[in-house]
Design an enzyme around this catalytic site. Structure first.
Site, PDB file in Angstrom:
ATOM      1  N   ASN A 149      23.039  -0.620  -9.059  1.00  0.00           N
ATOM      2  CA  ASN A 149      23.636  -0.849  -9.624  1.00  0.00           C
ATOM      3  C   ASN A 149      23.358  -1.477 -11.558  1.00  0.00           C
ATOM      4  OD1 ASN A 149      23.615  -3.621  -9.054  1.00  0.00           O
ATOM      5  ND2 ASN A 149      25.317  -4.017  -7.747  1.00  0.00           N
ATOM      6  N   ARG A 287      23.550 -14.477 -12.817  1.00  0.00           N
ATOM      7  CA  ARG A 287      23.831 -15.583 -12.845  1.00  0.00           C
ATOM      8  C   ARG A 287      24.345 -16.537 -12.926  1.00  0.00           C
ATOM      9  NH1 ARG A 287      23.872 -11.564  -9.859  1.00  0.00           N
ATOM     10  NH2 ARG A 287      23.113 -11.334  -7.803  1.00  0.00           N
ATOM     11  N   GLN A 316      29.806 -19.128  -5.283  1.00  0.00           N
ATOM     12  CA  GLN A 316      30.626 -18.058  -5.150  1.00  0.00           C
ATOM     13  C   GLN A 316      31.073 -18.194  -3.860  1.00  0.00           C
ATOM     14  OE1 GLN A 316      29.033 -15.037  -8.457  1.00  0.00           O
ATOM     15  NE2 GLN A 316      29.275 -14.053  -6.779  1.00  0.00           N
ATOM     16  N   HIS A 335      32.615 -11.911  -9.851  1.00  0.00           N
ATOM     17  CA  HIS A 335      31.825 -11.139  -8.960  1.00  0.00           C
ATOM     18  C   HIS A 335      32.441  -9.512  -9.636  1.00  0.00           C
ATOM     19  CE1 HIS A 335      26.925 -11.451  -8.635  1.00  0.00           C
ATOM     20  NE2 HIS A 335      27.617 -10.345  -9.103  1.00  0.00           N
TER      21      HIS A 335
HETATM   22  P1  NDP Z   1      14.699  -6.054 -12.912  1.00  0.00           P
HETATM   23  O1  NDP Z   1      14.106  -6.789 -12.040  1.00  0.00           O
HETATM   24  O2  NDP Z   1      14.257  -4.347 -13.641  1.00  0.00           O
HETATM   25  O3  NDP Z   1      14.599  -6.930 -14.527  1.00  0.00           O
HETATM   26  C1  NDP Z   1      14.542  -8.342 -14.474  1.00  0.00           C
HETATM   27  C2  NDP Z   1      14.301  -8.597 -15.661  1.00  0.00           C
HETATM   28  O4  NDP Z   1      14.462 -10.058 -15.552  1.00  0.00           O
HETATM   29  C3  NDP Z   1      12.385  -8.416 -15.613  1.00  0.00           C
HETATM   30  O5  NDP Z   1      11.851  -7.497 -16.738  1.00  0.00           O
HETATM   31  C4  NDP Z   1      12.021  -9.335 -15.369  1.00  0.00           C
HETATM   32  O6  NDP Z   1      10.394  -9.504 -16.581  1.00  0.00           O
HETATM   33  C5  NDP Z   1      12.833 -10.627 -16.563  1.00  0.00           C
HETATM   34  N1  NDP Z   1      12.290 -11.966 -16.215  1.00  0.00           N
HETATM   35  C6  NDP Z   1      12.146 -12.491 -14.923  1.00  0.00           C
HETATM   36  N2  NDP Z   1      11.967 -13.960 -15.811  1.00  0.00           N
HETATM   37  C7  NDP Z   1      12.353 -13.682 -16.490  1.00  0.00           C
HETATM   38  C8  NDP Z   1      12.279 -15.011 -17.441  1.00  0.00           C
HETATM   39  N3  NDP Z   1      12.005 -16.199 -16.579  1.00  0.00           N
HETATM   40  N4  NDP Z   1      12.512 -14.987 -18.883  1.00  0.00           N
HETATM   41  C9  NDP Z   1      13.118 -13.357 -19.051  1.00  0.00           C
HETATM   42  N5  NDP Z   1      12.450 -12.574 -18.274  1.00  0.00           N
HETATM   43  C10 NDP Z   1      12.028 -12.841 -17.124  1.00  0.00           C
HETATM   44  O7  NDP Z   1      16.720  -6.269 -13.086  1.00  0.00           O
HETATM   45  P2  NDP Z   1      17.801  -5.202 -13.192  1.00  0.00           P
HETATM   46  O8  NDP Z   1      17.588  -5.447 -14.745  1.00  0.00           O
HETATM   47  O9  NDP Z   1      17.896  -4.484 -12.556  1.00  0.00           O
HETATM   48  O10 NDP Z   1      18.725  -6.690 -12.660  1.00  0.00           O
HETATM   49  C11 NDP Z   1      18.486  -8.348 -12.878  1.00  0.00           C
HETATM   50  C12 NDP Z   1      19.637  -9.056 -12.627  1.00  0.00           C
HETATM   51  O11 NDP Z   1      20.635  -9.077 -13.136  1.00  0.00           O
HETATM   52  C13 NDP Z   1      19.213  -9.336 -11.308  1.00  0.00           C
HETATM   53  O12 NDP Z   1      18.404 -10.056 -10.751  1.00  0.00           O
HETATM   54  C14 NDP Z   1      20.126 -10.296 -11.060  1.00  0.00           C
HETATM   55  O13 NDP Z   1      20.950 -11.552 -10.792  1.00  0.00           O
HETATM   56  C15 NDP Z   1      21.523  -9.722 -12.117  1.00  0.00           C
HETATM   57  N6  NDP Z   1      22.385  -8.425 -11.268  1.00  0.00           N
HETATM   58  C16 NDP Z   1      23.811  -9.125 -11.851  1.00  0.00           C
HETATM   59  C17 NDP Z   1      24.567  -7.598 -11.053  1.00  0.00           C
HETATM   60  C18 NDP Z   1      26.512  -8.134 -11.359  1.00  0.00           C
HETATM   61  O14 NDP Z   1      27.067  -7.530 -10.590  1.00  0.00           O
HETATM   62  N7  NDP Z   1      26.955  -9.329 -12.210  1.00  0.00           N
HETATM   63  C19 NDP Z   1      24.681  -5.950 -10.247  1.00  0.00           C
HETATM   64  C20 NDP Z   1      23.236  -5.921 -10.517  1.00  0.00           C
HETATM   65  C21 NDP Z   1      22.248  -7.044 -11.013  1.00  0.00           C
HETATM   66  P3  NDP Z   1       9.164  -9.316 -16.225  1.00  0.00           P
HETATM   67  O15 NDP Z   1       9.494  -8.067 -14.416  1.00  0.00           O
HETATM   68  O16 NDP Z   1       8.795  -8.465 -16.933  1.00  0.00           O
HETATM   69  O17 NDP Z   1       8.266  -9.738 -14.847  1.00  0.00           O
END
Ligand code: NDP
Length: 403
Positions: A149, A287, A316, A335
């Site tokens: 998603n 989140r 939530q 959400h």
């Molecule tokens: P990804 O794993 O593709 O992306 C997460 C990114 O966050 C990675 O690039 C990671 O960096 C980066 N990251 C982690 N920690 C840090 C930090 N401390 N500072 C900066 N960047 C950081 O996941 P998605 O993009 O698919 O999803 C991200 C989040 O969105 C999910 O974990 C979830 O919490 C939320 N989400 C919400 C939904 C909703 O319905 N509202 C649905 C789906 C997701 P790197 O890997 O480079 O270390």
């Protein structure tokens, strides 16, 4: 094969009952995601894509599959408080399926109550509602349906940015209230064009947001632990920042797209909000706990923020008196961004794929793994940090009491 008990926690059906018909007859079929990862590939599905699968009666379309194998499937929305059905079913559960929208908080205490638990599967993305530290210590595998998603959320982020900047929601409300108050609507309405827009994290969602915003002629910024390839930075004209502090100082709009883990918990507190441009907009579909609840409300009240929108809260469901329900200039929803009917079809198929692998003794795709063999693994090792972010989740029981 050993018979398993699967406890699946989903949100309630619509208040008027499970839908008998739908607004559209079909949804587009997506076979792969932008980075080439294939969409879920179960051997079969027992649902019609486009139907409501994420609520209790939809049961992720798993009923006949698990029944045919002789497994026991318990589906409930009753998840909070010690006497909840979820709590009562844990003692002999082998697998817990939960989702982030109506999260069954799998705390260390609950993991301790579930001695047979081997797999905690998130129907969606984001397993922060599971105490990952406890899962590692108890050798529970944690997996999520990576990418299912991410684009759904990216679309939502763009909608919310435009909604806030252009003052859409209050303007809509004037119409509903029978008014024609153009000046009231326009007094907080701007163009997005040429604004500085930054994302905290440029993972699957963050990068998709950047790509979607590019045609709006905005200046794009990002901060992430790992830098994007130079050709992507060049193509989108991205400015990378080594820290969130340096990025928020220059941005008119900030969107949060990192996972919640101990490193990102309460990242947006008073100190960081003080560093933002006065009147910036903040969009958080990642989140709720990445932001300090009361600091956000204060920043909207004193004008440091012009608007805050998102769909994620903590806990939530949030209690009736959660300040984000009543703070000024917000565009909050429950959400929902990652649980469109389109997204549900993908995460239900992904759950089916993981369960097929689990029961047939085949490996789960590496990109779905968060914790395996007692440590962070797969996507988890890349995006999460060890520890626990579920603290305070018992507050969710307050909703039931106040509803
Ligand atoms: P990804 O794993 O593709 O992306 C997460 C990114 O966050 C990675 O690039 C990671 O960096 C980066 N990251 C982690 N920690 C840090 C930090 N401390 N500072 C900066 N960047 C950081 O996941 P998605 O993009 O698919 O999803 C991200 C989040 O969105 C999910 O974990 C979830 O919490 C939320 N989400 C919400 C939904 C909703 O319905 N509202 C649905 C789906 C997701 P790197 O890997 O480079 O270390």
């Amino acid at each position: 094969m050993k018979m398993a008990k699967i406890v699946c926690v989903l949100y309630d059906d619509p208040i008027d009952g499970y839908p008998q018909s739908y607004a559209r007859d079909s949804i587009p079929k997506i076979r792969s995601y932008p980075d080439g990862q294939t969409a879920p590939t179960p051997k079969a599905i027992d649902f019609i894509p486009g139907q409501l699968l994420g609520s209790v009666s939809g049961a992720l379309g798993l009923g006949s599959y698990l029944g045919s194998l002789g497994h026991t499937l318990v589906v409930t929305s009753d998840k909070d408080g010690e006497n909840s059905r979820f709590d009562r079913e844990l003692h002999d559960a082998d697998i817990v399926i939960s989702q982030p929208f109506w999260p069954a908080y799998l705390t260390a205490e609950r993991i301790a109550k579930a001695p047979k638990l081997k797999l905690a599967l998130t129907a969606g993305i984001g397993s922060d509602h599971v105490d990952l530290q406890a899962a590692m210590e108890r050798n529970v595998t944690v997996a999520e349906i990576t990418y299912c998603n991410s684009i759904s959320v990216a679309e939502h982020v763009v909608m919310m940015i435009l909604g806030l900047v252009r003052n859409y929601i209050p303007s809509y409300q004037w119409v509903v209230n029978g008014g024609w108050n153009i000046a009231d609507c326009a007094a907080r309405s701007y163009d997005l064009e040429c604004m500085e827009v930054g994302t905290v994290a440029a993972g699957r969602i963050g990068l998709a947001v950047l790509r979607r915003l590019k045609p709006f002629d905005v200046k794009l910024h990002y901060t992430d632990r790992h830098r994007l390839p130079p050709e992507v930075e060049q193509e989108l004209g991205l400015i990378w920042h080594p820290s969130v502090d340096s990025m928020v100082r220059v941005c008119d709009v900030v969107t949060i797209n990192c996972p919640l883990h101990p490193e990102t918990e309460h990242m947006f507190d008073d100190a960081l909000l003080d560093k933002m441009k006065r009147g910036a907009y903040l969009i958080n579909t990642a989140r709720g706990k990445i932001c300090d609840r009361d600091a956000i409300a204060r920043a909207l009240e004193d004008g440091r923020l012009s608007g805050y929108a998102g769909d994620v809260w903590f806990p939530q469901p949030p209690p009736q008196d959660h300040p984000w329900r009543s703070m000024p200039h917000h565009g909050m929803t429950p959400h929902i961004s990652g649980t469109s009917l389109s997204a549900q079809a993908r995460y239900a198929a992904g759950v089916r794929e993981v369960l097929e692998c689990w029961f047939e003794g085949r490996p789960i795709r590496d990109e779905y793994l968060v914790v395996n063999n007692g440590k962070l693994a797969g996507v988890g090792a890349h995006s999460y940090s060890a520890g626990d972010a579920t603290g305070g989740s018992e507050e969710a029981a307050k909703y039931k009491l106040s509803a």
